[in-house]
Write a protein that holds these residues in place. Structure first.
Motif, PDB file in Angstrom:
ATOM      1  N   MET A 191     -11.219  10.755  -4.982  1.00 28.33           N
ATOM      2  CA  MET A 191     -10.155  11.689  -5.948  1.00 28.33           C
ATOM      3  C   MET A 191      -9.005  11.092  -6.288  1.00 28.33           C
ATOM      4  O   MET A 191      -8.480  10.517  -4.780  1.00 28.33           O
ATOM      5  CB  MET A 191      -9.700  12.921  -5.819  1.00 28.33           C
ATOM      6  CG  MET A 191     -10.973  14.400  -5.483  1.00 28.33           C
ATOM      7  SD  MET A 191     -10.721  15.775  -5.500  1.00 28.33           S
ATOM      8  CE  MET A 191      -9.929  15.742  -4.143  1.00 28.33           C
ATOM      9  N   THR A 192      -7.684  10.740  -7.226  1.00 24.70           N
ATOM     10  CA  THR A 192      -6.675  10.473  -7.241  1.00 24.70           C
ATOM     11  C   THR A 192      -6.417  11.788  -7.715  1.00 24.70           C
ATOM     12  O   THR A 192      -6.049  12.874  -8.569  1.00 24.70           O
ATOM     13  CB  THR A 192      -6.264   9.688  -7.759  1.00 24.70           C
ATOM     14  OG1 THR A 192      -6.666   9.476  -9.740  1.00 24.70           O
ATOM     15  CG2 THR A 192      -7.215   8.650  -7.922  1.00 24.70           C
ATOM     16  N   ILE A 206       0.947  -0.959   0.130  1.00 23.11           N
ATOM     17  CA  ILE A 206       0.118   0.182  -0.222  1.00 23.11           C
ATOM     18  C   ILE A 206       1.062   1.038   0.269  1.00 23.11           C
ATOM     19  O   ILE A 206       1.939   1.194   0.946  1.00 23.11           O
ATOM     20  CB  ILE A 206      -0.882   0.140   1.567  1.00 23.11           C
ATOM     21  CG1 ILE A 206      -1.597  -1.001   0.659  1.00 23.11           C
ATOM     22  CG2 ILE A 206      -1.299   1.083   1.513  1.00 23.11           C
ATOM     23  CD1 ILE A 206      -2.880  -1.618   2.459  1.00 23.11           C
ATOM     24  N   ARG A 207       0.862   2.303  -1.053  1.00 17.23           N
ATOM     25  CA  ARG A 207       1.308   3.560  -0.435  1.00 17.23           C
ATOM     26  C   ARG A 207       0.707   4.027  -0.289  1.00 17.23           C
ATOM     27  O   ARG A 207       0.848   5.292   0.450  1.00 17.23           O
ATOM     28  CB  ARG A 207       1.074   4.008  -2.415  1.00 17.23           C
ATOM     29  CG  ARG A 207       1.911   5.105  -2.239  1.00 17.23           C
ATOM     30  CD  ARG A 207       2.532   5.472  -4.225  1.00 17.23           C
ATOM     31  NE  ARG A 207       3.281   6.802  -4.659  1.00 17.23           N
ATOM     32  CZ  ARG A 207       4.454   7.112  -4.300  1.00 17.23           C
ATOM     33  NH1 ARG A 207       5.560   6.183  -4.158  1.00 17.23           N
ATOM     34  NH2 ARG A 207       4.856   8.024  -4.480  1.00 17.23           N
ATOM     35  N   ASP A 208      -0.357   4.227  -0.543  1.00 19.06           N
ATOM     36  CA  ASP A 208      -1.561   5.654   0.053  1.00 19.06           C
ATOM     37  C   ASP A 208      -2.866   4.694   0.250  1.00 19.06           C
ATOM     38  O   ASP A 208      -2.973   4.403   0.319  1.00 19.06           O
ATOM     39  CB  ASP A 208      -1.861   7.007  -0.619  1.00 19.06           C
ATOM     40  CG  ASP A 208      -2.477   7.811   0.119  1.00 19.06           C
ATOM     41  OD1 ASP A 208      -2.317   8.546   1.064  1.00 19.06           O
ATOM     42  OD2 ASP A 208      -2.623   8.739  -0.436  1.00 19.06           O
ATOM     43  N   SER A 222       0.764   0.127  -4.316  1.00 19.05           N
ATOM     44  CA  SER A 222       2.637   0.724  -4.198  1.00 19.05           C
ATOM     45  C   SER A 222       2.710   1.032  -5.512  1.00 19.05           C
ATOM     46  O   SER A 222       3.940   1.501  -6.241  1.00 19.05           O
ATOM     47  CB  SER A 222       3.143   0.060  -3.725  1.00 19.05           C
ATOM     48  OG  SER A 222       2.822  -1.547  -4.950  1.00 19.05           O
ATOM     49  N   ASN A 223       2.059   0.399  -7.194  1.00 17.72           N
ATOM     50  CA  ASN A 223       2.444   0.752  -8.002  1.00 17.72           C
ATOM     51  C   ASN A 223       1.935   1.473  -8.536  1.00 17.72           C
ATOM     52  O   ASN A 223       2.148   2.022 -10.221  1.00 17.72           O
ATOM     53  CB  ASN A 223       1.611  -0.391  -9.449  1.00 17.72           C
ATOM     54  CG  ASN A 223       0.641  -0.432  -9.667  1.00 17.72           C
ATOM     55  OD1 ASN A 223      -0.492   0.373  -8.297  1.00 17.72           O
ATOM     56  ND2 ASN A 223      -0.319  -2.025  -9.685  1.00 17.72           N
ATOM     57  N   ARG A 224       1.380   2.716  -8.056  1.00 20.34           N
ATOM     58  CA  ARG A 224       0.580   3.848  -8.632  1.00 20.34           C
ATOM     59  C   ARG A 224      -0.127   3.917  -9.801  1.00 20.34           C
ATOM     60  O   ARG A 224      -0.564   4.769 -10.418  1.00 20.34           O
ATOM     61  CB  ARG A 224       1.737   4.645  -8.343  1.00 20.34           C
ATOM     62  CG  ARG A 224       2.613   5.365  -7.388  1.00 20.34           C
ATOM     63  CD  ARG A 224       4.452   5.971  -7.055  1.00 20.34           C
ATOM     64  NE  ARG A 224       3.503   6.622  -8.177  1.00 20.34           N
ATOM     65  CZ  ARG A 224       3.874   8.171  -8.660  1.00 20.34           C
ATOM     66  NH1 ARG A 224       5.358   7.418  -8.928  1.00 20.34           N
ATOM     67  NH2 ARG A 224       3.592   9.347  -9.267  1.00 20.34           N
ATOM     68  N   ALA A 256      -1.187  10.302  -4.548  1.00 20.56           N
ATOM     69  CA  ALA A 256      -2.457   9.652  -3.475  1.00 20.56           C
ATOM     70  C   ALA A 256      -3.458  10.425  -4.112  1.00 20.56           C
ATOM     71  O   ALA A 256      -3.653  10.300  -5.010  1.00 20.56           O
ATOM     72  CB  ALA A 256      -1.472  11.204  -2.736  1.00 20.56           C
ATOM     73  N   VAL A 257      -4.278   9.792  -3.077  1.00 24.92           N
ATOM     74  CA  VAL A 257      -5.706   9.441  -2.836  1.00 24.92           C
ATOM     75  C   VAL A 257      -6.044  10.145  -1.755  1.00 24.92           C
ATOM     76  O   VAL A 257      -5.916  10.407  -1.091  1.00 24.92           O
ATOM     77  CB  VAL A 257      -6.040   7.642  -2.985  1.00 24.92           C
ATOM     78  CG1 VAL A 257      -5.661   7.083  -4.288  1.00 24.92           C
ATOM     79  CG2 VAL A 257      -5.756   7.351  -1.506  1.00 24.92           C
TER      80      VAL A 257
END
Length: 93
Positions: free
Chosen positions: A92-93, A26-28, A41-43, A83-84
């Motif tokens: 939103m992204t 998880i990135r965000d 994480s792959n955005r 980010a989200v």
């Protein structure tokens, strides 16, 4: 995407797995009023779950999602999502 996030009310606990997405990091994470938005994480991949009656999950005709699902509307084909964001019944992204 493991056991989920939030207190579990209105599906925000997100218990479950997302198919082949379950091995990604998880990135965000963003928490809305009754929904959760997760950036992989792959955005590129955005995973959503919870209440979606106003379209905030980016999943057409899905008023309620109890297990994490990839949102085709919020996700991208290229790794360009930084980010989200979620607020009340908006994402939103």
């Amino acid at each position: 995407l493991g056991d989920g996030f939030g207190a579990g009310g209105s599906g925000s606990g997100g218990i479950g797995h997302c198919g082949d997405m379950s091995r990604r990091y998880i990135r965000d994470v963003a928490l809305g009023g009754d929904h959760t938005v997760v950036l992989s994480s792959n955005r590129k991949d955005v995973i959503t779950f919870g209440k979606g009656g106003e379209g905030q999950l980016g999943l057409t005709s899905k008023p309620w999602v109890s297990a994490p699902m990839r949102s085709k509307v919020l996700s991208s084909k290229s790794p360009n999502i930084a980010a989200v964001c979620a607020f009340k019944n908006c994402s939103m992204t």
